[in-house]
Every structure is written in C-alpha cells, then in structure tokens.
Scaffold this motif. Structure first.
Motif, PDB file in Angstrom:
ATOM      1  N   VAL A  53       0.846  -1.189   0.000  1.00 46.26           N
ATOM      2  CA  VAL A  53       0.000   0.000   0.000  1.00 46.26           C
ATOM      3  C   VAL A  53       0.880   1.236   0.000  1.00 46.26           C
ATOM      4  CG1 VAL A  53      -1.754   1.292   1.279  1.00 46.26           C
ATOM      5  CG2 VAL A  53      -1.839  -1.216   1.213  1.00 46.26           C
ATOM      6  N   SER A  54       0.516   2.203  -0.798  1.00 48.75           N
ATOM      7  CA  SER A  54       1.268   3.457  -0.857  1.00 48.75           C
ATOM      8  C   SER A  54       0.298   4.620  -0.896  1.00 48.75           C
ATOM      9  CB  SER A  54       2.191   3.489  -2.081  1.00 48.75           C
ATOM     10  OG  SER A  54       1.425   3.414  -3.285  1.00 48.75           O
ATOM     11  N   VAL A  55       0.804   5.804  -0.662  1.00 47.85           N
ATOM     12  CA  VAL A  55      -0.018   7.008  -0.682  1.00 47.85           C
ATOM     13  C   VAL A  55       0.743   8.097  -1.418  1.00 47.85           C
ATOM     14  CG1 VAL A  55       0.880   7.712   1.592  1.00 47.85           C
ATOM     15  CG2 VAL A  55      -1.233   8.717   0.732  1.00 47.85           C
ATOM     16  N   THR A  56       0.040   8.796  -2.277  1.00 47.41           N
ATOM     17  CA  THR A  56       0.637   9.928  -2.987  1.00 47.41           C
ATOM     18  C   THR A  56       0.161  11.206  -2.333  1.00 47.41           C
ATOM     19  OG1 THR A  56       0.668   8.682  -5.066  1.00 47.41           O
ATOM     20  CG2 THR A  56       0.886  11.086  -5.204  1.00 47.41           C
ATOM     21  N   VAL A  57       1.035  11.869  -1.639  1.00 44.97           N
ATOM     22  CA  VAL A  57       0.696  13.114  -0.967  1.00 44.97           C
ATOM     23  C   VAL A  57       0.518  14.199  -2.019  1.00 44.97           C
ATOM     24  CG1 VAL A  57       1.483  14.859   0.676  1.00 44.97           C
ATOM     25  CG2 VAL A  57       1.939  12.440   1.105  1.00 44.97           C
ATOM     26  N   PRO A  58      -0.593  14.945  -1.990  1.00 41.13           N
ATOM     27  CA  PRO A  58      -0.799  16.008  -2.972  1.00 41.13           C
ATOM     28  C   PRO A  58       0.395  16.954  -3.036  1.00 41.13           C
ATOM     29  CG  PRO A  58      -2.786  15.670  -1.687  1.00 41.13           C
ATOM     30  CD  PRO A  58      -1.729  14.817  -1.061  1.00 41.13           C
ATOM     31  N   SER A  60       3.216  15.995  -4.381  1.00 43.45           N
ATOM     32  CA  SER A  60       4.390  15.145  -4.546  1.00 43.45           C
ATOM     33  C   SER A  60       4.271  14.355  -5.835  1.00 43.45           C
ATOM     34  CB  SER A  60       4.537  14.194  -3.359  1.00 43.45           C
ATOM     35  OG  SER A  60       5.601  13.292  -3.567  1.00 43.45           O
ATOM     36  N   ASP A  61       5.394  14.125  -6.511  1.00 40.45           N
ATOM     37  CA  ASP A  61       5.377  13.408  -7.781  1.00 40.45           C
ATOM     38  C   ASP A  61       5.447  11.900  -7.591  1.00 40.45           C
ATOM     39  OD1 ASP A  61       5.314  15.803  -9.165  1.00 40.45           O
ATOM     40  OD2 ASP A  61       7.504  15.964  -9.204  1.00 40.45           O
ATOM     41  N   GLU A  62       5.894  11.463  -6.429  1.00 41.44           N
ATOM     42  CA  GLU A  62       6.083  10.048  -6.199  1.00 41.44           C
ATOM     43  C   GLU A  62       5.211   9.553  -5.059  1.00 41.44           C
ATOM     44  OE1 GLU A  62      10.159   9.227  -5.567  1.00 41.44           O
ATOM     45  OE2 GLU A  62      10.817   9.948  -7.541  1.00 41.44           O
ATOM     46  N   ALA A  63       4.789   8.294  -5.181  1.00 42.70           N
ATOM     47  CA  ALA A  63       4.015   7.672  -4.114  1.00 42.70           C
ATOM     48  C   ALA A  63       4.948   7.255  -2.972  1.00 42.70           C
ATOM     49  CB  ALA A  63       3.264   6.461  -4.645  1.00 42.70           C
ATOM     50  N   THR A  64       4.444   7.376  -1.763  1.00 44.61           N
ATOM     51  CA  THR A  64       5.196   6.967  -0.577  1.00 44.61           C
ATOM     52  C   THR A  64       4.577   5.691  -0.033  1.00 44.61           C
ATOM     53  OG1 THR A  64       5.680   9.277  -0.042  1.00 44.61           O
ATOM     54  CG2 THR A  64       5.968   7.652   1.719  1.00 44.61           C
ATOM     55  N   ARG A  65       5.374   4.647   0.080  1.00 42.96           N
ATOM     56  CA  ARG A  65       4.832   3.373   0.556  1.00 42.96           C
ATOM     57  C   ARG A  65       4.658   3.404   2.073  1.00 42.96           C
ATOM     58  NH1 ARG A  65       8.733   0.166   2.829  1.00 42.96           N
ATOM     59  NH2 ARG A  65      10.894   0.889   2.588  1.00 42.96           N
ATOM     60  N   ILE A  66       3.666   2.671   2.554  1.00 45.17           N
ATOM     61  CA  ILE A  66       3.456   2.506   3.990  1.00 45.17           C
ATOM     62  C   ILE A  66       4.528   1.555   4.530  1.00 45.17           C
ATOM     63  CG2 ILE A  66       1.861   1.752   5.781  1.00 45.17           C
ATOM     64  CD1 ILE A  66       0.964   4.240   4.312  1.00 45.17           C
ATOM     65  N   ARG A  67       5.142   1.925   5.628  1.00 47.52           N
ATOM     66  CA  ARG A  67       6.195   1.108   6.216  1.00 47.52           C
ATOM     67  C   ARG A  67       5.651   0.378   7.448  1.00 47.52           C
ATOM     68  NH1 ARG A  67      11.186   5.357   6.390  1.00 47.52           N
ATOM     69  NH2 ARG A  67       9.574   6.657   7.356  1.00 47.52           N
ATOM     70  N   GLY A  68       5.971  -0.895   7.572  1.00 48.83           N
ATOM     71  CA  GLY A  68       5.441  -1.714   8.658  1.00 48.83           C
ATOM     72  C   GLY A  68       6.449  -1.943   9.760  1.00 48.83           C
ATOM     73  N   LEU A  69       5.967  -2.034  10.988  1.00 50.77           N
ATOM     74  CA  LEU A  69       6.871  -2.238  12.123  1.00 50.77           C
ATOM     75  C   LEU A  69       7.470  -3.634  12.114  1.00 50.77           C
ATOM     76  CD1 LEU A  69       8.096  -1.115  14.750  1.00 50.77           C
ATOM     77  CD2 LEU A  69       6.154  -2.103  15.960  1.00 50.77           C
ATOM     78  N   LEU A 375       5.797   5.991  15.747  1.00 49.27           N
ATOM     79  CA  LEU A 375       5.415   4.928  14.812  1.00 49.27           C
ATOM     80  C   LEU A 375       4.325   5.397  13.862  1.00 49.27           C
ATOM     81  CD1 LEU A 375       5.443   2.021  13.770  1.00 49.27           C
ATOM     82  CD2 LEU A 375       3.859   1.415  15.629  1.00 49.27           C
ATOM     83  N   PHE A 376       3.345   6.136  14.391  1.00 51.27           N
ATOM     84  CA  PHE A 376       2.243   6.627  13.573  1.00 51.27           C
ATOM     85  C   PHE A 376       2.775   7.506  12.445  1.00 51.27           C
ATOM     86  CE2 PHE A 376      -1.588   9.215  12.761  1.00 51.27           C
ATOM     87  CZ  PHE A 376      -2.549   8.214  12.683  1.00 51.27           C
ATOM     88  N   ASN A 377       3.734   8.367  12.773  1.00 49.77           N
ATOM     89  CA  ASN A 377       4.304   9.265  11.759  1.00 49.77           C
ATOM     90  C   ASN A 377       5.249   8.529  10.819  1.00 49.77           C
ATOM     91  OD1 ASN A 377       2.936  11.468  12.853  1.00 49.77           O
ATOM     92  ND2 ASN A 377       4.596  11.982  14.244  1.00 49.77           N
ATOM     93  N   TRP A 378       6.105   7.664  11.382  1.00 55.98           N
ATOM     94  CA  TRP A 378       7.102   6.953  10.559  1.00 55.98           C
ATOM     95  C   TRP A 378       6.436   6.026   9.553  1.00 55.98           C
ATOM     96  CZ3 TRP A 378       8.176   1.657  10.312  1.00 55.98           C
ATOM     97  CH2 TRP A 378       9.345   1.301   9.621  1.00 55.98           C
ATOM     98  N   SER A 379       5.380   5.356   9.962  1.00 57.25           N
ATOM     99  CA  SER A 379       4.732   4.378   9.089  1.00 57.25           C
ATOM    100  C   SER A 379       4.046   5.023   7.889  1.00 57.25           C
ATOM    101  CB  SER A 379       3.709   3.554   9.883  1.00 57.25           C
ATOM    102  OG  SER A 379       2.629   4.374  10.311  1.00 57.25           O
ATOM    103  N   GLY A 380       3.613   6.285   8.033  1.00 55.60           N
ATOM    104  CA  GLY A 380       2.894   6.956   6.949  1.00 55.60           C
ATOM    105  C   GLY A 380       1.397   6.752   6.993  1.00 55.60           C
ATOM    106  N   ILE A 381       0.895   6.087   8.034  1.00 60.09           N
ATOM    107  CA  ILE A 381      -0.545   5.825   8.132  1.00 60.09           C
ATOM    108  C   ILE A 381      -1.338   7.127   8.261  1.00 60.09           C
ATOM    109  CG2 ILE A 381      -2.298   4.915   9.716  1.00 60.09           C
ATOM    110  CD1 ILE A 381      -0.731   2.404   9.981  1.00 60.09           C
ATOM    111  N   GLY A 382      -0.780   8.104   8.966  1.00 59.52           N
ATOM    112  CA  GLY A 382      -1.489   9.384   9.116  1.00 59.52           C
ATOM    113  C   GLY A 382      -1.750  10.040   7.781  1.00 59.52           C
ATOM    114  N   ASN A 383      -0.737  10.082   6.913  1.00 60.78           N
ATOM    115  CA  ASN A 383      -0.918  10.661   5.576  1.00 60.78           C
ATOM    116  C   ASN A 383      -1.927   9.860   4.766  1.00 60.78           C
ATOM    117  OD1 ASN A 383       0.960  12.602   6.179  1.00 60.78           O
ATOM    118  ND2 ASN A 383       2.636  11.645   5.051  1.00 60.78           N
ATOM    119  N   TRP A 384      -1.881   8.539   4.916  1.00 58.14           N
ATOM    120  CA  TRP A 384      -2.822   7.696   4.173  1.00 58.14           C
ATOM    121  C   TRP A 384      -4.261   7.993   4.588  1.00 58.14           C
ATOM    122  CZ3 TRP A 384      -6.327   3.887   5.621  1.00 58.14           C
ATOM    123  CH2 TRP A 384      -6.856   3.124   4.580  1.00 58.14           C
TER     124      TRP A 384
END
Length: 524
Positions: A53-58, A60-69, A375-384
C-alpha cells in the motif's frame, strides 16, 4: 431558584455526559491504552506494507509506501530510535521547562499573591469569561498555552472561592478548542498563509493573495463568539455539573501552593512584606520583558528571520518556551527572596524537583506516547488516512456551501488523528484549495473554513498529548479521574464551539463579508 424545565434539561445533560464518562472510563489506563494502540498501528502498518500500500501526498510526484513495524526495516527503526522517540516526544520540550519555571513562581507564593491582588476582589461572574478570553487568545504562546493556562485558571477560580476544577478544565477547553483563532496575529496565521500561498501558485485563477491577516476579521469575530461561549459553558454547564456531582474541590493539592483548601476565598489584602515582594517581582519582570523586547527589535537582531522579520518563522517565535521560563523564574526568585519563602539558592532545585515529582506520572506515560506517535508518523498511516478522507469527500461531488460544511466535518474528524494543524493543512490544502477555487471560492475562505474544523475536536482525542498532561493535572484534584472524565467534560465545549464557529462562518458567507483586508468569499 431553578425552574422545573431548567432542572429537567440539566438532568438530561448530566445523564448523557455521565454515560459518556462511564464509557470513556472503561477504556484501559492511558499507559495500557497507548500500548494497545501502538500494537494496532504496528499490525496494521505491517499488513499494509506487505500489501504494498502506498499514498501519494498532494503536491508530490512520487508515491510513498506505507512502512510496517514487523518488517526488517521496522524492527531496525524501533531498536535504534527507542530513546530518541521518547526524548523527541514534542510536549516534553514544552512541558518540562515550563513546569520547572511555574514551580518556582508557585512555590515562592508569587502566583498566589498576584491572583489575590488581581482577582481577590473581582466579581465572581466575570472570572469564567476572563478564562475564556485568556484561553482563546492563548494561541499566541503556541503549545505553551496548554501547560500554562489551565493550572493558573484553577488558581484564579480557587482564589475567588469557585471550583478550581472548573477553571482547570475551562482553561484547557478554551485554549484547545479555540486554538486556530485569536484576536492577535500569531505565527499560526503566517504558517497557514504560507501553506495556502504555496498551493495557489499553480492555479490559473488563484484569487486574492493570502497573507497572515487574510482571515483577521473572521478571527476577531470568531474569537469574540468563542470567548462568550467558553465563559457561558464554564459558568452555566461545567461548574454546576461539578457541584451536582459533588466533586471535591481539593483532595491532593500541595498545601504550599498558597491557596486555601475547600475553596475558601482568598483575602485580596496583602501584607506589607507581600506587597513589597510583589512590587519588586513585577518591576523586575517588566525589566526582563523590556530587555527581551529590545533584543528582538534592534536591527539585525539574531531573533529575526533571514528577511529581517518575525513571521512566519523566526528564532523569536521558536523561543516562546525560553521567554515563558524566564518570565516565571526570575520574578519568582525575587519574590521568594524578599518574602523569605525561598531565601536560599538550594531552594531552587528543591521546588523544581517538587514540580517534576507532581508530573512524574506524565513522564512515565510520555514514554509509550512517544513510541506510538513516532510509529504513527514513521509508518505513513497518518498521511494515508488524510489523503483517503480527502479523496472520499472529493468523490461525493458536493457543490455550494454544503461542500464547505462537509469539508469542515472532514477536518474535524481528521483532527482526531492528526493533531498538528499545519501538517493537516499541508495535506488538505493541496486537494481542497484548487477544488474549491474551481467552484469560485477564495483560498482565504477555504483556509477560514479549515480553521473551524482544525481545533474544536482536539480536546476530545486521547491522541492529543496535552490532553494527557491535563489528565495528570486533574488527578491532583480527582485521583480517580480517567480519560472518560476529561472527554465528558470537554464534549459540551466541542459541540458548542463547533456550532458557534460554523455559525460565524455562515454569517460571513451569507452576507459576503470580507474575511480580512482584501480577502472576500468568492473569486472575482
């Protein structure tokens, strides 16, 4: 005399809030709760990482993947940053220095003397509105407002013979639920304006330029309404409910805080020695404030930014904690020396240690809080979550003012997960400023609508770390208080603030009033 309909309404309100409190207090202890939330985010992030799963932040040109613990990368991150996650927990940098400073001013007796002098003979009815005024205007102190205002409001209420818990909770509610507005131009205005301007640069018709005063008229009107609402709720809802619940006015308070137990009113008349100490401490405080102002205002001051100003960011605005620290410590030491409450240098670490001891529970809780938020910030879940919510609203296809209201609701919901207003606006502005520009709305108006949803709900979410600070303070009065206690007492402020703030925005919309100098509702 209370009429029957009024009593019935109070009874219904009490039952509803009591139900919320019971449900909230069934949550685990905050330490265990955030440990469980850490586990949930760990599992969810790992599943999303395995699912690519990845998220493209408005913007940004590239998608950022969700990182798992529970991946090689995640376990390496946790084991190498455990201490950093704790010490980097943002509220620690604000809470600890201010606690040390306030401890000196409080234990020396300075705060009690100032409050006795200023509020001992003040009319009781005005105090809730004074707390509302200071709380809503407190955003000028940034996050320091959450640490400074509530305990001082409690002391003010106690000095007047009113319920100190009403002052404590009312001060926090006003500071938190009204955080995005102020009668003064603050760093937040400049920060929001900078984010909005960055988005409008690519629009074919960007509307009027957005600057730190683009929402000033709206902010002044909102502040006035919220101050009155806060004062009314403290006076007519919060404090009467505390009395009906027979919540003790004082259970575990430090007997050296200079305030009487049992809610007895303080004598506004100071002794000759206290008056002398107060004159000297206030005089020294004025001198210190003058030195700070002079150091900031001189040309080429190191406290200015690269452009020679103070907004949107500058060393001066980043020095708020330092300024608050010296403005409490130095006058407190002067007062303690003159009155004899702190005659020796060894008293300084003693009273500072007492202040930290009273907040030791928060320091323990901050460890797991720091790990969860990191962890919430590092994983990218908040942006997703933010991008998914924005995409969902955009796909509904609402137009006109209902679309603005839906946008405010979304911001309020996201505010339960993403406490940083600037971070959330960075994500949402990139989607909604262009979208609403196509519907004919000025970027400054979209920014004003975001302010409504950005603050009101943050006093309800346990993800707000300052809510945990408040709970620690509340337990000095009510040792058995839990998150449900805080949430149930914050709920009326959230509901009334949200409705009142939306009403103010609606008035500006219906009558097409200017939001600030040169900024209206519709793109011309």
């Amino acid at each position: 005399m209370t009429t029957a309909p009024t009593a019935a309404r109070s009874s219904r309100t009490d039952r509803l809030l009591a139900a919320v409190e019971r449900a909230g207090n069934k949550l685990p202890d905050p330490f265990i709760l955030f440990l469980l939330l850490f586990g949930i985010v760990a599992v969810a992030s790992t599943a999303m990482a395995w699912g690519n799963v990845s998220v493209t932040v408005p913007g940004s040109d590239e998608a950022t993947r969700i990182r798992g613990l529970f991946t090689a990368e995640g376990m390496s991150w946790l084991t190498t940053t455990l201490g950093e996650n704790y010490l980097g927990f943002p509220p620690l940098a604000t809470v600890l220095p201010i606690l040390l400073a306030v401890g000196v001013a409080e234990k020396s007796g300075l705060l009690a003397a100032m409050i006795r002098r200023a509020f001992g003979a003040a009319p009781r009815w005005a105090l809730p509105y004074a707390v509302g005024l200071v709380g809503v205007a407190g955003s000028i102190m940034a996050d320091a407002a959450f640490v400074v205002i509530p305990p001082l409001a409690a002391l003010v209420f106690k000095a007047a013979g009113r319920h100190p818990v009403a002052g404590l909770l009312g001060g926090f509610a006003a500071a938190g639920a009204g955080y995005s507005t102020s009668m003064l131009v603050t760093s937040l205005d400049a920060l929001f304006a900078g984010i909005t301007t960055a988005v409008t640069g690519s629009l074919p018709n960007p509307g009027s330029p957005v600057n730190p005063v683009s929402n000033y008229f709206f902010n002044v009107a909102s502040s006035a309404v919220l101050i009155l609402a806060a004062g009314f709720l403290i006076d007519k809802v919060l404090e009467p409910r505390l009395v009906r619940q027979s919540v003790p006015r004082s259970q575990t308070e430090d007997p050296d805080d200079g305030a009487p137990a049992g809610g007895e009113a303080l004598d506004p008349n100071l002794s000759a020695l206290e008056r002398r100490g107060l004159r000297w401490s206030l005089g020294i405080g004025i001198v210190v404030a003058g030195i700070i102002a002079a150091a900031a205002l001189v040309p080429n001051s190191p406290w200015r930014n690269e452009d020679g100003g103070f907004l949107p960011a500058s060393p001066l605005l980043s020095s708020i904690v330092f300024i608050v620290f010296v403005m409490f410590v130095i006058p407190g030491l002067v007062y303690g020396r003159i009155t004899g409450t702190m005659p020796h240098a060894r008293d300084i670490p003693r009273v500072m240690g007492q202040s930290i001891k009273e907040m030791s529970g928060f320091l323990v809780l901050a460890f797991v809080l720091g790990q969860f938020i990191a962890l919430f910030n590092w994983s990218g879940i908040g942006n997703w979550i933010a991008v998914a919510g924005a995409s969902g609203l955009e796909s509904i296809g609402l137009t006109g003012y209902p679309a603005i209201l839906a946008f405010i609701v979304l911001a309020s919901l996201l505010n339960l997960f993403i406490i940083s207003g600037s971070a959330m606006w960075t994500l949402m502005a990139a989607v909604f400023v262009p979208m609403f520009a196509l519907l004919g709305y000025e970027p400054a108006f979209v920014q004003a609508a975001f302010r409504v949803g950005d603050s009101a709900t943050q006093v309800l979410t346990p993800l707000n770390p300052y809510m945990i600070v408040l709970l620690t303070m509340l337990r000095r009065y009510e040792p058995s208080a839990g998150l449900g206690t805080v949430i149930s007492r914050m709920l009326p402020f959230t509901v009334v603030f949200w409705v009142a703030w939306v009403a103010v925005l609606t008035v500006f919309y219906v009558f097409d009033l200017p939001l600030g100098p040169g900024n209206g509702i519709f793109i011309q």
